[in-house]
Write an enzyme that holds these catalytic residues in place. Structure first.
Site, mmCIF file in Angstrom:
data_model
loop_
_atom_site.group_PDB
_atom_site.id
_atom_site.type_symbol
_atom_site.label_atom_id
_atom_site.label_comp_id
_atom_site.label_asym_id
_atom_site.label_seq_id
_atom_site.Cartn_x
_atom_site.Cartn_y
_atom_site.Cartn_z
ATOM 1 N N GLN A 9 -1.178 6.613 1.227
ATOM 2 C CA GLN A 9 -0.987 8.063 1.264
ATOM 3 C C GLN A 9 0.363 8.480 0.433
ATOM 4 O OE1 GLN A 9 -2.833 10.352 2.792
ATOM 5 N NE2 GLN A 9 -1.645 12.160 2.316
ATOM 6 N N ASP A 26 -9.329 5.887 -3.180
ATOM 7 C CA ASP A 26 -8.707 7.069 -3.684
ATOM 8 C C ASP A 26 -9.171 7.266 -5.093
ATOM 9 O OD1 ASP A 26 -7.440 8.816 -2.291
ATOM 10 O OD2 ASP A 26 -5.515 7.703 -2.163
ATOM 11 N N LYS A 36 -7.559 11.809 8.651
ATOM 12 C CA LYS A 36 -8.467 10.503 8.280
ATOM 13 C C LYS A 36 -8.659 9.715 9.070
ATOM 14 C CE LYS A 36 -6.144 11.531 3.725
ATOM 15 N NZ LYS A 36 -5.299 11.281 2.466
HETATM 16 N N1 GUN Z 1 -1.901 13.003 -0.672
HETATM 17 C C1 GUN Z 1 -2.553 14.391 -0.697
HETATM 18 N N2 GUN Z 1 -4.103 14.135 -1.102
HETATM 19 C C2 GUN Z 1 -4.114 12.949 -1.167
HETATM 20 C C3 GUN Z 1 -5.140 11.939 -1.337
HETATM 21 O O1 GUN Z 1 -6.397 12.377 -1.639
HETATM 22 N N3 GUN Z 1 -5.112 10.654 -1.535
HETATM 23 C C4 GUN Z 1 -3.849 10.214 -1.137
HETATM 24 N N4 GUN Z 1 -3.565 8.767 -1.144
HETATM 25 N N5 GUN Z 1 -2.847 10.863 -0.905
HETATM 26 C C5 GUN Z 1 -3.048 12.170 -0.963
#
Ligand code: GUN
Length: 292
Positions: free
Chosen positions: A99, A122, A55
């Site tokens: 995350q 998110d 990311k």
């Molecule tokens: N863990 C796995 N996928 C995601 C996501 O799209 N966002 C977040 N914050 N954590 C994740």
């Protein structure tokens, strides 16, 4: 006759989305707005570290001012909430992503609720979940948004189709159901307590698998001509990444299918960047500059 599905190339499509995002970042920067993203990683889960690194790199390439904030696994709930609050108040930060999953003992729901809804890239804050259900402006969860974007850019229309979603998570299954409904699909959500899963899947025009069980969806369940979106990322016995769908088998029946890796995963990252730019533009009152 054996049909061989066309591949829905998420990697290539995500690159196209990221080019669009980079152009929007340039437009905003020229107008004095620099989109900023902060990714909060608590603990040292190896899979999360890989996701976060990807990311961060993608955001940098798009011209977004990104930083990853690493906190130790023993961070207290209060300290994590204080960090989120600091980011909420920082005008250089347009988007905040914590995350998931968080280490045991931390309350994810409370942390997500603490993020300012306009910075919740998110799309998990209750205000954004409500906006999705109501069809009002908000920020949409990245993985389901990536599924829809990939279908759109592949010329696959959901109107009138039967979409069967396997998995009811807050992150994917539930928001994807809302997005498919908004595209006038008929939606079925299956989950771990569903009886006769194969029969439900067999009725689908579009299957979206998001359960996290390797190859749960067998190839011969797939109706001839169906479209398959495989959201799962699992480690197979040989250490390779596999999805929730038996790709080989499903490819014989499906008209189109996403691979793992290289399908929905890259789209998730592209939509995170897209959400960050949208959030920055809205916060600056300049959303009109980046409208498609
Ligand atoms: N863990 C796995 N996928 C995601 C996501 O799209 N966002 C977040 N914050 N954590 C994740």
């Amino acid at each position: 006759m054996t049909q061989t599905a066309s591949i829905l190339d998420g990697k290539a499509t995500a690159l196209a989305v990221r080019e669009t995002v980079a152009a929007k970042v340039a437009t905003l920067v020229a107008a004095g707005v620099h989109p900023g993203l902060r990714v909060v990683l608590v603990g040292d889960d190896p899979a999360s570290e890989v996701y976060v690194r990807n990311k961060d790199r993608a955001a940098t390439q798009a011209g977004i001012d990104v930083a990853t904030i690493k906190l130790p696994a023993n961070t207290s709930q209060a300290d994590l909430l204080a960090e989120v609050e600091r980011l909420n108040e920082d005008p250089a930060v347009s988007g905040i992503l914590v995350q998931l999953p968080l280490p045991k003992g931390l309350d994810e729901a409370q942390v997500v609720c603490a993020i300012a809804p306009e910075k919740d890239v998110d799309g998990l804050h209750p205000a954004n979940v409500a906006a999705l259900v109501l069809g009002t402006p908000g920020l949409v969860s990245c993985t389901p948004a990536g599924c829809i974007e990939l279908l759109d850019r592949s010329g696959i229309d959901l109107a009138g189709k039967h979409v069967v979603i396997v998995g009811r998570s807050q992150l994917v299954g539930k928001p994807l159901a809302q997005l498919a409904l908004a595209r006038n699909a008929t939606v079925t959500i299956c989950h771990s307590r569903t009886q006769n899963l194969a029969e439900h899947v067999g009725r689908a025009d579009v299957i979206a698998a998001a359960v996290g069980v390797a190859k749960l969806i067998q190839g011969d369940w797939v109706k001839p001509g169906a479209v398959v979106l495989d959201v799962g990322i699992n480690r197979g016995e040989d250490g390779k990444l596999v999805g929730d769908v038996d790709f080989e088998g499903a490819s014989k029946n499906a008209s189109a299918i996403t691979p793992v890796p290289g399908g929905i995963g890259p789209m998730t990252i592209a939509m995170l960047l897209s959400n960050t730019v949208l959030a920055a533009a809205r916060q600056a009152g300049k959303a009109h500059l980046i409208e498609d």
